[in-house]
Design a protein around this motif. Structure first.
Motif, short mmCIF file in Angstrom:
data_model
loop_
_atom_site.label_atom_id
_atom_site.label_comp_id
_atom_site.label_asym_id
_atom_site.label_seq_id
_atom_site.Cartn_x
_atom_site.Cartn_y
_atom_site.Cartn_z
N ARG A 113 64.22 14.09 40.26
CA ARG A 113 62.89 13.52 40.49
C ARG A 113 63.09 12.10 41.00
NH1 ARG A 113 58.49 15.90 37.63
NH2 ARG A 113 59.15 17.65 36.32
N ALA A 114 62.16 11.64 41.83
CA ALA A 114 62.24 10.26 42.33
C ALA A 114 61.88 9.28 41.21
CB ALA A 114 61.31 10.08 43.52
N THR A 115 62.65 8.22 41.11
CA THR A 115 62.40 7.19 40.10
C THR A 115 61.58 6.06 40.72
OG1 THR A 115 64.41 5.98 40.67
CG2 THR A 115 64.60 7.72 39.00
N ALA A 116 61.20 5.10 39.90
CA ALA A 116 60.45 3.93 40.40
C ALA A 116 61.31 3.17 41.41
CB ALA A 116 60.07 3.03 39.23
N GLU A 117 62.64 3.12 41.15
CA GLU A 117 63.54 2.44 42.09
C GLU A 117 63.58 3.18 43.43
OE1 GLU A 117 64.29 3.23 38.98
OE2 GLU A 117 64.48 1.25 38.04
N ASP A 118 63.55 4.53 43.37
CA ASP A 118 63.55 5.32 44.61
C ASP A 118 62.29 5.05 45.43
OD1 ASP A 118 65.97 6.58 44.00
OD2 ASP A 118 64.97 8.16 42.85
N VAL A 119 61.14 4.99 44.74
CA VAL A 119 59.87 4.74 45.42
C VAL A 119 59.88 3.35 46.06
CG1 VAL A 119 57.38 4.47 45.11
CG2 VAL A 119 58.59 6.29 43.89
N ALA A 120 60.45 2.38 45.35
CA ALA A 120 60.56 1.02 45.90
C ALA A 120 61.45 1.00 47.14
CB ALA A 120 61.11 0.07 44.83
N LYS A 121 62.50 1.83 47.11
CA LYS A 121 63.41 1.89 48.25
C LYS A 121 62.73 2.50 49.46
CE LYS A 121 68.12 3.20 49.50
NZ LYS A 121 69.40 3.81 49.05
N VAL A 122 61.90 3.51 49.23
CA VAL A 122 61.15 4.14 50.32
C VAL A 122 60.23 3.11 50.97
CG1 VAL A 122 59.37 5.84 50.89
CG2 VAL A 122 61.26 6.48 49.39
N LYS A 123 59.55 2.31 50.13
CA LYS A 123 58.66 1.27 50.65
C LYS A 123 59.45 0.22 51.45
CE LYS A 123 54.99 -1.95 49.26
NZ LYS A 123 55.47 -3.03 50.14
N GLU A 124 60.61 -0.12 50.93
CA GLU A 124 61.47 -1.09 51.63
C GLU A 124 61.88 -0.54 53.00
OE1 GLU A 124 65.95 -3.00 51.13
OE2 GLU A 124 64.95 -2.13 49.37
N ASN A 125 62.19 0.76 53.03
CA ASN A 125 62.57 1.39 54.30
C ASN A 125 61.42 1.37 55.31
OD1 ASN A 125 65.12 1.94 53.38
ND2 ASN A 125 64.76 4.12 52.97
N ARG A 126 60.17 1.56 54.83
CA ARG A 126 59.01 1.50 55.73
C ARG A 126 58.90 0.11 56.37
NH1 ARG A 126 59.07 6.19 53.99
NH2 ARG A 126 60.75 6.05 55.52
N ASP A 127 59.18 -0.93 55.58
CA ASP A 127 59.14 -2.29 56.12
C ASP A 127 60.26 -2.50 57.14
OD1 ASP A 127 57.01 -2.86 54.44
OD2 ASP A 127 58.28 -3.67 52.85
#
Length: 289
Positions: free
Chosen positions: A66-80
């Motif tokens: 499952r995706a963790t909070a850190e994974d979700v933050a990384k996805v957002k960072e990648n969008r930037d």
């Protein structure tokens, strides 16, 4: 039978099957899986379900976690990062004077690759561009040329109906659409009226085709010879939805056509719906992807 989950990596993108690895997943959950592009974060579009083996492409890869909070933050960072990479690539395209239009940029979840999607009228020699981008980003670079339909799906917009593009809101895959469909639905073969914003045939022509095909089986076509309560005649116009036919009677060919319901006539010889060669040549480009 095998238990799978359906995972989507783009909004309204294609759904891929994965082994849930013994976990019970719900629609909307974020998961980390391994794909041909590397490790990716996707959204569960289909919860645990039993699927026949014939519908699965083996080997079926397992969900990693499952995706963790850190994974979700990384996805957002990648969008930037993608926004910045887009600006850099556009500048490099100008420097190399390449005839291509950058559409979208995607970072893989693990940052091992950056994908740049573009459109162009023909082939483009982007070897020097790839070298420049690899030097700037210090990772693997992949440039993919896409068609105008994929461009519309990525960018989105409003169709002539005033609603958001179907491909952007709910169409997972593009369905084949043909000039013959427009002809069978009685539409004017005017490119402006039958093409979408992408410049290709409107996807919505496919939605009602099954109903029109069914109606065509029991409705005489234009040019059909029929027997009516007023005598024999040929069909000169058809309204498939209402089932009303305009028939030019043989006994009075110069008179105005008479109207009859489909149930009132008997078919003697049916007509044919043909797309003329000249029409096909003129509108051929509309069928391309």
């Amino acid at each position: 039978m095998a238990t799978v989950i359906g995972v989507r990596f783009r909004e309204v993108g294609k759904i891929y099957y994965f082994d849930p690895n013994g976990e019970e997943m719900n629609k909307g959950d974020l998961v980390i899986v391994e794909t041909s592009r590397g490790v990716e974060c996707g959204e569960v579009a289909m919860a645990n379900r039993q699927i026949p083996d014939s519908e699965i492409s083996y080997p079926l890869k397992k969900m990693l976690r499952r995706a963790t909070a850190e994974d979700v933050a990384k996805v957002k960072e990648n969008r930037d990062k993608e926004q910045k990479a887009f600006e850099v690539c556009e500048q490099k395209i100008k420097e190399h004077k390449l005839k291509m239009k950058l559409i979208n940029v995607e970072y893989t979840f693990d940052n091992n690759k950056i994908l740049f999607y573009f459109t162009a009228d023909g082939r483009v020699d982007f070897r020097e561009l790839v070298k420049d981008l690899a030097y700037v980003f210090r990772t693997r670079i992949e440039l993919r040329q896409i068609g105008v339909r994929d461009e519309a799906k990525m960018l989105g917009g409003l169709g002539i109906c005033g609603r958001p593009f179907c491909c952007k809101t709910f169409l997972g895959d593009f369905q084949p659409v043909s000039i013959k469909m427009a002809k069978e639905q009685g539409m004017s073969l005017n490119p402006v009226k039958i093409s979408g914003t992408c410049g290709r045939l409107m996807c919505c022509l496919k939605y009602e085709q099954e109903a029109y095909s069914d109606l065509l089986k029991k409705t005489p076509k234009i040019g059909a010879l029929v027997n009516t309560p007023d005598g024999k005649g040929s069909v000169v116009d058809v309204n498939l939805i209402t089932g009303i036919l305009s028939v030019s009677l043989n006994k009075s060919p110069d008179a105005a056509p008479h109207t009859f319901k489909v149930s009132e006539v008997t078919l003697i010889k049916d007509g044919q719906i043909k797309v003329e060669k000249s029409e096909l040549e003129k509108l051929k480009k509309l069928e391309k992807n």
